[in-house]
Design a protein around this motif. Structure first.
Motif, short mmCIF file in Angstrom:
data_model
loop_
_atom_site.label_atom_id
_atom_site.label_comp_id
_atom_site.label_asym_id
_atom_site.label_seq_id
_atom_site.Cartn_x
_atom_site.Cartn_y
_atom_site.Cartn_z
N GLU A 1 -0.15 31.85 13.09
CA GLU A 1 0.60 32.73 12.21
C GLU A 1 1.00 32.03 10.90
O GLU A 1 1.39 32.69 9.94
CB GLU A 1 1.83 33.26 12.94
CG GLU A 1 1.49 34.09 14.16
CD GLU A 1 2.71 34.65 14.87
OE1 GLU A 1 3.79 34.73 14.25
OE2 GLU A 1 2.59 35.01 16.06
N GLY A 2 0.92 30.70 10.89
CA GLY A 2 1.25 29.99 9.67
C GLY A 2 0.08 29.83 8.71
O GLY A 2 0.27 29.41 7.56
N SER B 1 0.09 31.78 5.27
CA SER B 1 1.22 32.72 5.34
C SER B 1 1.96 32.75 4.00
O SER B 1 2.31 31.70 3.44
CB SER B 1 2.18 32.29 6.46
OG SER B 1 3.37 33.02 6.39
N GLU B 2 2.20 33.95 3.48
CA GLU B 2 2.94 34.09 2.23
C GLU B 2 4.40 33.70 2.40
O GLU B 2 5.05 33.27 1.43
CB GLU B 2 2.85 35.54 1.73
CG GLU B 2 1.44 35.97 1.36
CD GLU B 2 1.39 37.41 0.89
OE1 GLU B 2 2.47 38.06 0.88
OE2 GLU B 2 0.29 37.89 0.54
N GLU B 3 4.93 33.81 3.61
CA GLU B 3 6.33 33.46 3.86
C GLU B 3 6.50 31.98 4.20
O GLU B 3 7.63 31.53 4.43
CB GLU B 3 6.90 34.30 5.01
CG GLU B 3 6.97 35.80 4.73
CD GLU B 3 5.63 36.48 4.96
OE1 GLU B 3 4.76 35.87 5.64
OE2 GLU B 3 5.43 37.59 4.45
N ASP C 1 5.42 30.58 6.93
CA ASP C 1 5.80 30.58 8.35
C ASP C 1 5.07 29.47 9.10
O ASP C 1 4.16 28.82 8.60
CB ASP C 1 5.48 31.95 8.95
CG ASP C 1 6.30 32.26 10.18
OD1 ASP C 1 7.05 31.38 10.63
OD2 ASP C 1 6.20 33.39 10.70
N ASP D 1 3.01 28.19 12.80
CA ASP D 1 2.23 28.70 13.93
C ASP D 1 3.16 28.92 15.11
O ASP D 1 4.22 28.31 15.21
CB ASP D 1 1.13 27.71 14.31
CG ASP D 1 0.04 27.65 13.25
OD1 ASP D 1 0.01 28.53 12.38
OD2 ASP D 1 -0.76 26.70 13.29
N ASP E 1 -6.91 40.60 11.00
CA ASP E 1 -5.78 39.70 10.85
C ASP E 1 -5.17 39.38 12.21
O ASP E 1 -5.34 40.13 13.18
CB ASP E 1 -4.74 40.37 9.93
CG ASP E 1 -3.62 39.42 9.56
OD1 ASP E 1 -3.86 38.49 8.79
OD2 ASP E 1 -2.50 39.61 10.08
N ARG F 1 -2.27 39.71 13.17
CA ARG F 1 -1.30 40.74 13.62
C ARG F 1 -1.96 41.80 14.49
O ARG F 1 -1.30 42.49 15.26
CB ARG F 1 -0.65 41.39 12.41
CG ARG F 1 0.23 40.46 11.59
CD ARG F 1 0.72 41.12 10.31
NE ARG F 1 1.51 40.20 9.50
CZ ARG F 1 0.99 39.28 8.68
NH1 ARG F 1 -0.32 39.19 8.56
NH2 ARG F 1 1.77 38.49 7.98
N ASP G 1 10.94 28.68 7.16
CA ASP G 1 10.03 29.33 6.22
C ASP G 1 10.51 29.08 4.79
O ASP G 1 11.43 28.29 4.55
CB ASP G 1 9.93 30.83 6.52
CG ASP G 1 11.28 31.53 6.51
OD1 ASP G 1 12.28 30.92 6.06
OD2 ASP G 1 11.35 32.69 6.95
#
Length: 769
Positions: free
Chosen positions: A223-224, A227-229, A231, A233, A305, A307, A374
């Motif tokens: 998930e990292g 990541s735009e945030e 975040d 993994d 993605d 998600r 983050d």
């Protein structure tokens, strides 16, 4: 009036009950069932070695690394029946003695069960074993020129590998970081979720964190990545435990920040600061009984993605009174949302010593408890978990449980089935002839079978069930290789390798289409059911509806001649093409009704005590329903003739003996001479004493009793051996209980009274007299 109303209500509800019974998802039986056969799969088993339950695919080396009890094998990935290398890892006699002195069983528990098998970044293999209740880890080397080699220097395996070989555990290796969920002590009373390196981090020892857990599986989500945030993994852990709020076994999912969690500065020092757990629901037919999780599989479409990734999970009831199993699917985005946005639970003491957990409605600290570091946290000068304030850390220490449960897609299972419990699952995606992609579930059971199932727009459909092993051992591991397109299964007995589909089992277009297997289609040119990706031409396939009307007209079945003598018996074989079809018989175009002389069997028709009226054309018809319609096919066609008395021609007819003609007088003379010779031979033997006279039997019997006494020991041993020897397995034909489903292949029905039936002999359609 009330007396009249009750029977009317019953009559009105009966059709509704029948409808519900017909449409019950519990009646989802496999369309085809295949009993164990050595051709079902490539098998690997080594004499004296058990528990083949750990696997590592080395597609770069074309190897399957297989961990068993006290051994690791390197098998050919394309054919696992070929062993290429192996290494033994046995415990010493001193270790066995120490294990036995601690109260463990010498023959089962005091062995070394391989439990961890992962690849490291330098292409070595990291392996851990229970090591007679003293866990240990090693590195294994393998090159093209060197056999498997176990590194001599070992590492302490406590917290990495279970002590008890029969305890559930979970582990993954991410960039040389080992994540494990197991027990950290000999008694198994201290469960732990731990990252071993580079900085050792573990769970807090509190019942609100882990309470008698059964660990199931662990996986990592990137998930990292980009990541735009900003975040991190995530690591997801799935397990069942005794819920602190209800004292029932409940399924849970746990969320962790994999890389950036270094523990707290003072509070939660060297402990997870991102440990959050949420209950997982899988509502099985609106049952109030809690279902516990047995296995999960992460499925990600490489073109989508993260998600959109899914977790497929197997659930079984915690009570032995129910034999239901279910599969539910969860979106990663839904799971992530529960942890990122959901409410927390908090403990509230009540009058008794019992602590009740309710939704927390107070202020939530900032940064949010359990969240990863983050970009927003970095702007507040919190660059690592060591910078988190004590208020946030204390909150997560006391309240690791989320209030909201994780719900499956559609709020219902993809598959519910009654029967052998599900144990393991993998999922593979295939594009069918209609251009759509379907996710096919391969599910292992506790009886050593594997189900192949698809959910077509809410319809549960089991394509087939295959028995992989000769002994009905539970399947303990399933894995899949994209390189070979093969599935690998492990049990206590051995390991098996099977393809995604065996299309060639369907011999007709109708059977191929009604199988509704997205991997298979009917090729009109070669007139075979073939693997979809292996054919350059368009194939006939109808996976959603099973529309067999697309098939060209089948060639007529050629009738076979069968003859029978008067008052004889004959069996006409007709195996049912599938579990969903029903067979019926007709003679000369008219339906055959069961009677004392015509018995309808599960696999054929039995004609008893035949007469001239049984002559005729017998056809066995198969009828199968699909969503597209009702399809009938001729399975077998027989032309049966009954020979007139005295005739000696005809296939399968017992000829009548001739009692006249010129040879009768000569035959009578020969018989007379034989009788005179036999009488003379008997007289001679009596005279010489070779045969005892009747009045000498008593004396002879007394002499034999002494010898019998001496030989009785050997005779008893012989009789015991005879009793213990397995009886030869012979088919018994009877009119009763022949309509049972073939899903119970290999089991004997032992309930109810046993009835002794007279011996029944008949001519099978494959053998003639």
């Amino acid at each position: 009036a009330m007396h009249l109303l009750l029977p009317l209500c019953v009559l009105w509800l009966l059709p509704l009950a029948w409808t519900l019974e017909e449409d019950s998802p519990l009646d989802c039986v496999p369309r085809r069932s295949f009993p164990y056969h050595r051709d079902n799969a490539h098998l690997f088993h080594e004499e004296g070695v058990f528990n083949y339950s750990t696997m590592l695919l080395r597609e770069d080396l074309d190897l399957l690394l297989l961990g068993a009890r006290e051994a690791v094998y390197a098998l050919d990935l394309k054919d696992i029946s070929k062993k290429l290398a192996s290494v033994k890892w046995e415990v010493t006699q001193q270790q066995k003695n120490e294990c036995k002195n601690k109260g463990k069983d010498l023959e089962t528990e005091c062995k070394n069960y391989i439990r961890i098998l992962h690849q490291t970044e330098d292409n070595r293999m990291y392996v851990c074993g229970t090591n007679a209740f003293d866990p240990e880890c090693h590195f294994i080397f393998h090159t093209e020129y060197i056999d498997l080699t176990l590194e001599k220097k070992g590492e302490d395996g406590k917290g990495k590998c279970p002590f008890d070989p029969f305890h559930r555990y979970a582990s993954i290796m991410v960039e040389n970081n080992l994540y494990t969920a197991t027990s950290i002590n000999f008694l198994g009373s201290e469960p732990v979720l731990m990252r071993s390196s580079p900085i050792s981090i573990r769970t807090e020892f509190k019942s609100s964190w882990l309470n008698e857990p059964n660990f199931v599986s662990m996986t990592q989500m990137p998930e990292g990545y980009m990541s735009e945030e900003g975040d991190d993994d995530k690591v997801y852990l799935f397990f069942s435990e005794t819920a602190v709020e209800s004292y029932k076994r409940v399924a849970y999912g746990v969320f962790l920040c994999s890389q950036g969690d270094l523990g707290g500065q003072r509070t939660l020092q060297k402990k997870w600061t991102s440990f959050l757990k949420a209950r997982m629901d899988c509502p099985v037919l609106e049952s109030q009984l809690p279902y516990i999780i047995q296995d999960t599989y992460r499925f990600c479409d490489p073109q989508q993605d993260w998600r959109d990734c899914l977790f497929y999970a197997i659930f079984t009831p915690q009570s032995d009174k129910s034999d239901l199993s279910a599969v539910c699917a969860y979106r990663v985005s839904d799971i992530s949302r529960v942890f990122a946005e959901g409410k927390y639970k908090t403990p509230v003491p009540v009058e008794t010593s019992f602590v009740k957990w309710v939704m927390y409605s107070g202020d939530v600290p900032v940064p949010r408890p359990g969240a990863c570091i983050d970009n927003a946290a970095r702007k507040a000068n919190i660059t690592k978990t060591l910078d988190l304030p004590d208020r946030t850390l204390q909150f997560i220490k006391d309240r690791p449980l989320m209030d909201q449960a994780i719900q499956p897609i559609g709020n219902k299972p993809l598959l519910v089935r009654r029967g052998a419990r599900f144990t393991r699952i993998i999922v593979n995606q295939v594009q069918a002839a209609d251009g759509e992609k379907y996710r096919v579930m391969f599910i292992g059971t506790e009886e050593g079978t594997m189900l192949k199932a698809v959910n077509y727009d809410g319809e549960m459909f089991i394509i087939e069930e295959v028995h992989l092993f000769q002994t009905p051992e539970p399947i303990k591991i399933l894995t899949f290789s994209n390189l070979t397109g093969q599935i690998y299964a492990g049990s206590d007995y051995g390991a098996a390798q099977i393809p995604l589909a065996t299309c060639g089992r369907s011999l007709s277009c109708m059977d191929c289409v009604l199988a509704r297997d997205p991997y298979c289609g009917w090729d009109k040119d070669v007139r075979k059911c073939v693997f979809l990706s292996n054919s350059p031409r368009g194939l006939i396939q109808s996976v959603k509806k099973g529309d067999a009307s697309l098939c060209p007209e089948a060639d007529p079945v050629k009738p076979m001649n069968r003859s029978i003598w008067p008052r004889g018996n004959l069996k006409l074989r007709c195996p049912s093409p599938s579990n969903l079809s029903k067979t019926s018989w007709e003679r000369d175009g008219s339906p055959v009704m069961a009677s004392t002389r015509l018995q309808l069997l599960q696999d054929g028709l039995l004609i008893l005590n035949a007469t001239d009226s049984d002559t005729g054309r017998y056809r066995c018809l198969s009828v199968e329903l699909s969503k597209a319609g009702r399809y009938t096919a001729t399975v077998a066609d027989y032309q049966v003739s009954v020979a007139p008395a005295g005739s000696g021609d005809g296939s399968g007819i017992l000829p009548k003996a001739r009692m006249d003609g010129p040879s009768v007088a000569g035959l009578q003379a020969i018989v007379g001479l034989l009788v005179v010779s036999l009488l003379g031979l008997l007289a001679w033997n009596f005279y010489k004493g070779h045969l005892p006279l009747p009045w000498n039997c008593t004396k002879k019997k007394n002499e034999e009793q002494t010898q019998e006494t001496r030989e009785q020991g050997g005779l008893d041993a012989y009789q015991d051996a005879a009793r213990s020897a397995p009886a030869e397995d012979k088919p018994l034909v009877s009119g009763a209980n022949n309509g049972r489903s073939n899903n119970h292949t290999g089991r004997e029905e032992s309930d109810g009274p046993k009835v002794s039936l007279p011996s029944l002999q008949y001519i099978d359609d494959e053998s003639e007299v």
